[in-house]
Design a protein around this motif. Structure first.
Motif, PDB file in Angstrom:
ATOM      1  N   ALA A  33     156.612 119.962  96.792  1.00 49.43           N
ATOM      2  CA  ALA A  33     157.213 121.272  96.595  1.00 49.43           C
ATOM      3  C   ALA A  33     156.615 121.862  95.321  1.00 49.43           C
ATOM      4  N   MET A  34     156.497 123.172  95.308  1.00 48.41           N
ATOM      5  CA  MET A  34     155.900 123.846  94.155  1.00 48.41           C
ATOM      6  C   MET A  34     156.895 124.816  93.548  1.00 48.41           C
ATOM      7  N   GLY A  52     159.009 125.141  99.522  1.00 46.11           N
ATOM      8  CA  GLY A  52     158.943 123.820 100.107  1.00 46.11           C
ATOM      9  C   GLY A  52     157.527 123.423 100.478  1.00 46.11           C
ATOM     10  N   ARG A  53     157.409 122.178 100.975  1.00 47.74           N
ATOM     11  CA  ARG A  53     156.079 121.599 101.194  1.00 47.74           C
ATOM     12  C   ARG A  53     155.315 122.293 102.305  1.00 47.74           C
ATOM     13  N   ALA A  98     154.607 120.923  90.175  1.00 46.09           N
ATOM     14  CA  ALA A  98     154.647 120.210  91.447  1.00 46.09           C
ATOM     15  C   ALA A  98     155.660 119.085  91.372  1.00 46.09           C
ATOM     16  N   GLY A  99     156.484 118.968  92.400  1.00 52.12           N
ATOM     17  CA  GLY A  99     157.494 117.922  92.436  1.00 52.12           C
ATOM     18  C   GLY A  99     157.807 117.501  93.852  1.00 52.12           C
ATOM     19  N   LEU A 100     158.535 116.422  93.980  1.00 52.17           N
ATOM     20  CA  LEU A 100     158.799 115.853  95.302  1.00 52.17           C
ATOM     21  C   LEU A 100     160.119 116.324  95.890  1.00 52.17           C
ATOM     22  N   PHE A 101     160.935 117.026  95.107  1.00 52.22           N
ATOM     23  CA  PHE A 101     162.255 117.416  95.587  1.00 52.22           C
ATOM     24  C   PHE A 101     162.252 118.885  95.990  1.00 52.22           C
TER      25      PHE A 101
END
Length: 123
Positions: A33-34, A52-53, A98-101
């Motif tokens: 996710a950005m 979202g991704r 940038a992150g995973l959540f």
């Protein structure tokens, strides 16, 4: 080596528009996710919005809702922040992250950061 590089900042008059870009390298871009954040002098870094991704679903801070739009191009490893109806209070350094959540709004939820780009809105 992970790099996020923002561009597109500058000086604009109130009511004007700018589009920021952030291009990533060294990460599987579509897996992240950005988010966009901003930081004005003397203030904490604040959440602007995120995407979202793969689904393009976005969320925004109330202060920018209906004025800012985030989009991403996974083929180009790039996320965009389209800013319209800019106000002097939008003046800040803008960062992508940038992150995973999904829909994370806190800086600590993001793993990688760009160096920032200055946006100045004159009245």
């Amino acid at each position: 080596q992970v790099q996020l590089v923002e561009s597109g900042g500058g000086l604009v008059q109130a009511g004007g528009s700018l589009r920021l870009s952030c291009t990533a390298s060294g990460i599987a871009f579509s897996s992240y996710a950005m988010g966009w954040f901003r930081q004005a002098p003397g203030k904490d870094r604040e959440f602007v919005g995120a995407v979202g991704r793969n689904d393009g679903v976005t969320n925004y801070a109330d202060s920018v809702k209906d004025r800012f739009t985030i989009s991403r191009d996974n083929g180009e490893n790039t996320v965009y922040l389209q800013m319209t109806s800019l106000k002097p209070e939008d003046t800040a350094v803008y960062y992508c992250a940038a992150g995973l959540f999904h829909f994370a709004t806190m800086p600590d939820d993001y793993d990688y950061w760009g160096q920032g780009t200055q946006v100045t809105v004159s009245s």
